[in-house]
Design a protein around this motif. Structure first.
Motif, mmCIF file in Angstrom:
data_model
loop_
_atom_site.group_PDB
_atom_site.id
_atom_site.type_symbol
_atom_site.label_atom_id
_atom_site.label_comp_id
_atom_site.label_asym_id
_atom_site.label_seq_id
_atom_site.Cartn_x
_atom_site.Cartn_y
_atom_site.Cartn_z
ATOM 1 N N LEU A 108 9.950 -5.064 11.271
ATOM 2 C CA LEU A 108 10.078 -3.804 11.988
ATOM 3 C C LEU A 108 8.692 -3.216 12.149
ATOM 4 O O LEU A 108 8.065 -2.801 11.174
ATOM 5 N N ALA A 109 8.211 -3.193 13.371
ATOM 6 C CA ALA A 109 6.833 -2.802 13.641
ATOM 7 C C ALA A 109 6.710 -1.517 14.442
ATOM 8 O O ALA A 109 5.591 -1.098 14.745
ATOM 9 N N LYS A 110 7.818 -0.887 14.772
ATOM 10 C CA LYS A 110 7.804 0.348 15.535
ATOM 11 C C LYS A 110 8.266 1.503 14.658
ATOM 12 O O LYS A 110 9.199 1.369 13.866
ATOM 13 N N SER A 111 7.621 2.641 14.839
ATOM 14 C CA SER A 111 7.934 3.782 13.993
ATOM 15 C C SER A 111 9.390 4.215 14.112
ATOM 16 O O SER A 111 10.002 4.637 13.121
ATOM 17 N N TYR A 112 9.952 4.104 15.316
ATOM 18 C CA TYR A 112 11.321 4.563 15.521
ATOM 19 C C TYR A 112 12.344 3.673 14.846
ATOM 20 O O TYR A 112 13.521 4.035 14.769
ATOM 21 N N GLU A 113 11.931 2.532 14.357
ATOM 22 C CA GLU A 113 12.848 1.634 13.677
ATOM 23 C C GLU A 113 13.069 1.999 12.212
ATOM 24 O O GLU A 113 13.890 1.370 11.546
ATOM 25 N N TYR A 114 12.366 2.997 11.716
ATOM 26 C CA TYR A 114 12.451 3.379 10.313
ATOM 27 C C TYR A 114 13.225 4.677 10.127
ATOM 28 O O TYR A 114 13.174 5.579 10.972
ATOM 29 N N ASP A 115 13.918 4.756 9.019
ATOM 30 C CA ASP A 115 14.786 5.896 8.732
ATOM 31 C C ASP A 115 14.087 7.016 7.981
ATOM 32 O O ASP A 115 14.371 8.194 8.214
ATOM 33 N N TYR A 116 13.214 6.655 7.060
ATOM 34 C CA TYR A 116 12.610 7.630 6.167
ATOM 35 C C TYR A 116 11.106 7.466 6.136
ATOM 36 O O TYR A 116 10.577 6.360 6.256
ATOM 37 N N TRP A 117 10.445 8.596 5.931
ATOM 38 C CA TRP A 117 8.986 8.642 5.939
ATOM 39 C C TRP A 117 8.451 9.478 4.800
ATOM 40 O O TRP A 117 9.054 10.478 4.414
ATOM 41 N N GLY A 118 7.326 9.051 4.275
ATOM 42 C CA GLY A 118 6.619 9.871 3.323
ATOM 43 C C GLY A 118 5.811 10.944 4.017
ATOM 44 O O GLY A 118 5.764 11.027 5.254
ATOM 45 N N GLN A 119 5.168 11.773 3.226
ATOM 46 C CA GLN A 119 4.412 12.901 3.767
ATOM 47 C C GLN A 119 3.037 12.502 4.272
ATOM 48 O O GLN A 119 2.398 13.276 4.987
ATOM 49 N N GLY A 120 2.588 11.323 3.921
ATOM 50 C CA GLY A 120 1.288 10.843 4.335
ATOM 51 C C GLY A 120 0.215 11.098 3.299
ATOM 52 O O GLY A 120 0.270 12.065 2.546
ATOM 53 N N THR A 121 -0.763 10.218 3.261
ATOM 54 C CA THR A 121 -1.913 10.379 2.391
ATOM 55 C C THR A 121 -3.175 10.066 3.187
ATOM 56 O O THR A 121 -3.228 9.083 3.925
ATOM 57 N N GLN A 122 -4.166 10.925 3.054
ATOM 58 C CA GLN A 122 -5.377 10.810 3.855
ATOM 59 C C GLN A 122 -6.310 9.762 3.280
ATOM 60 O O GLN A 122 -6.616 9.768 2.085
ATOM 61 N N VAL A 123 -6.775 8.876 4.140
ATOM 62 C CA VAL A 123 -7.809 7.912 3.803
ATOM 63 C C VAL A 123 -8.993 8.167 4.713
ATOM 64 O O VAL A 123 -8.861 8.129 5.937
ATOM 65 N N THR A 124 -10.137 8.436 4.122
ATOM 66 C CA THR A 124 -11.356 8.682 4.882
ATOM 67 C C THR A 124 -12.422 7.710 4.414
ATOM 68 O O THR A 124 -12.726 7.637 3.221
ATOM 69 N N VAL A 125 -12.979 6.975 5.355
ATOM 70 C CA VAL A 125 -13.996 5.973 5.057
ATOM 71 C C VAL A 125 -15.279 6.377 5.763
ATOM 72 O O VAL A 125 -15.319 6.453 6.990
ATOM 73 N N SER A 126 -16.305 6.628 4.997
ATOM 74 C CA SER A 126 -17.586 7.023 5.553
ATOM 75 C C SER A 126 -18.482 5.806 5.723
ATOM 76 O O SER A 126 -18.341 4.798 5.022
ATOM 77 N N SER A 127 -19.434 5.919 6.646
ATOM 78 C CA SER A 127 -20.347 4.813 6.921
ATOM 79 C C SER A 127 -21.353 4.640 5.808
ATOM 80 O O SER A 127 -21.725 5.584 5.110
#
Length: 127
Positions: A108-127
Motif C-alpha cells: 500500500l503506497a498511497k496515503s488514502y489506502e491507510y486507516d490510521y495515522w500518527g501525529q508526525g515527527t519532525q526530521v531536519t537534516v542540515s548540510s
C-alpha cells in the motif's frame, strides 16, 4: 480507538542516522499493512517505506532505497524506520500509517489506502 505515536525525530547533520519508532495502541499489527510517509513544506505526503504482514514484503521509495530500512517488533507492536546517510532533502515531517484487516501481498503506497495515522515527527537534516 487505534492510536499511532511516532518518536525519534530530531535535528541531525547530513550523513547522520536516526531511528523512528511508531508504537500502536488499541490493536496489534496482526493482519495489517504499515507505512512510513513524509511531507515537506509545500509538498505532497509521499510514501517512504511500507511493509505488509502478509508475507512481510517491504517497499522503499527510490529516493531512500539502500539508506532506509523498515522493520517491526511484533511483541512491542512497534514499527521502525532506520534512516542512514541522511540528506538535507530527507527533511520532512514523518508519519506512521496503518491499514488493518489487510492480509494481502500488495504494498500500500498511497496515503488514502491507510486507516490510521500518527501525529508526525519532525526530521531536519542540515548540510
Amino acid at each position: 480507538q487505534v492510536q499511532l505515536v511516532e518518536s525519534g525525530g530530531g535535528l541531525v547533520q547530513a550523513g547522520d542516522s536516526l531511528r523512528l519508532s511508531c508504537a500502536a495502541s488499541g490493536r496489534t499489527f496482526s493482519s495489517a499493512a504499515m507505512g512510513w510517509f513524509r511531507q515537506a513544506p509545500g509538498k505532497e505526503r509521499d510514501i517512504v517505506a511500507a511493509i505488509t504482514w502478509s508475507g512481510g514484503v517491504t517497499y522503499y521509495a527510490d529516493s531512500v532505497k539502500g539508506r532506509f530500512t523498515i522493520s517491526t517488533d511484533n511483541a512491542k507492536n512497534t514499527v521502525f524506520l532506520q534512516m542512514n546517510s541522511l540528506k538535507p532533502e530527507d527533511t520532512a515531517v514523518y508519519y506512521c500509517a496503518a491499514r488493518y484487516d489487510y492480509d494481502f501481498m500488495r504494498i500500500l503506497a498511497k496515503s488514502y489506502e491507510y486507516d490510521y495515522w500518527g501525529q508526525g515527527t519532525q526530521v531536519t537534516v542540515s548540510s
